[in-house]
Design a protein around this motif. Structure first.
Motif, PDB file in Angstrom:
ATOM      1  N   THR A   2       0.822  -1.205   0.000  1.00 11.77           N
ATOM      2  CA  THR A   2       0.000   0.000   0.000  1.00 11.77           C
ATOM      3  C   THR A   2       0.860   1.260   0.000  1.00 11.77           C
ATOM      4  O   THR A   2       0.441   2.296  -0.506  1.00 11.77           O
ATOM      5  CB  THR A   2      -0.946   0.023   1.204  1.00 11.77           C
ATOM      6  N   TYR A   3       2.079   1.164   0.574  1.00 13.80           N
ATOM      7  CA  TYR A   3       2.987   2.309   0.522  1.00 13.80           C
ATOM      8  C   TYR A   3       3.416   2.579  -0.914  1.00 13.80           C
ATOM      9  O   TYR A   3       3.566   3.719  -1.318  1.00 13.80           O
ATOM     10  CB  TYR A   3       4.230   2.061   1.388  1.00 13.80           C
ATOM     11  N   TYR A  42      -3.197   9.679   3.139  1.00 17.55           N
ATOM     12  CA  TYR A  42      -3.353   8.224   3.199  1.00 17.55           C
ATOM     13  C   TYR A  42      -2.100   7.551   3.776  1.00 17.55           C
ATOM     14  O   TYR A  42      -2.193   6.664   4.613  1.00 17.55           O
ATOM     15  CB  TYR A  42      -3.653   7.688   1.802  1.00 17.55           C
ATOM     16  N   ARG A  45      -1.873   8.184   7.524  1.00 15.55           N
ATOM     17  CA  ARG A  45      -2.831   7.327   8.246  1.00 15.55           C
ATOM     18  C   ARG A  45      -2.327   5.896   8.332  1.00 15.55           C
ATOM     19  O   ARG A  45      -2.508   5.236   9.360  1.00 15.55           O
ATOM     20  CB  ARG A  45      -4.183   7.369   7.550  1.00 15.55           C
ATOM     21  N   LEU A  46      -1.699   5.407   7.268  1.00  9.52           N
ATOM     22  CA  LEU A  46      -1.154   4.049   7.302  1.00  9.52           C
ATOM     23  C   LEU A  46      -0.061   3.923   8.359  1.00  9.52           C
ATOM     24  O   LEU A  46      -0.016   2.940   9.112  1.00  9.52           O
ATOM     25  CB  LEU A  46      -0.582   3.669   5.938  1.00  9.52           C
ATOM     26  N   ARG A  49      -1.621   4.086  11.914  1.00 10.71           N
ATOM     27  CA  ARG A  49      -2.326   2.829  12.251  1.00 10.71           C
ATOM     28  C   ARG A  49      -1.338   1.719  12.553  1.00 10.71           C
ATOM     29  O   ARG A  49      -1.578   0.884  13.409  1.00 10.71           O
ATOM     30  CB  ARG A  49      -3.233   2.403  11.110  1.00 10.71           C
TER      31      ARG A  49
END
Length: 54
Positions: A2-3, A42, A45-46, A49
């Motif tokens: 996702t990165y 985004y 936030r990743l 989390r």
């Protein structure tokens, strides 16, 4: 993984900003800025989390 997606969206946004500046298109520049800001938010936030899960 996702990165990597966030990084690719940032690169796409930067390309939109540069191409919009060359073509004098404020709409394309705005879309590029929105892509970059969205991808950075985004990514932050990743990371946040991921730190909470530990």
């Amino acid at each position: 993984m996702t990165y990597l997606i966030a990084l690719l969206v940032v690169a796409l946004g930067v390309a939109g900003i540069v191409l919009g500046g060359a073509d004098d298109s404020p709409g394309l520049q705005l879309l590029g800025v929105l892509l970059v800001v969205g991808a950075v938010v985004y990514g932050v936030r990743l990371v946040r989390r991921g730190r909470r899960a530990r």
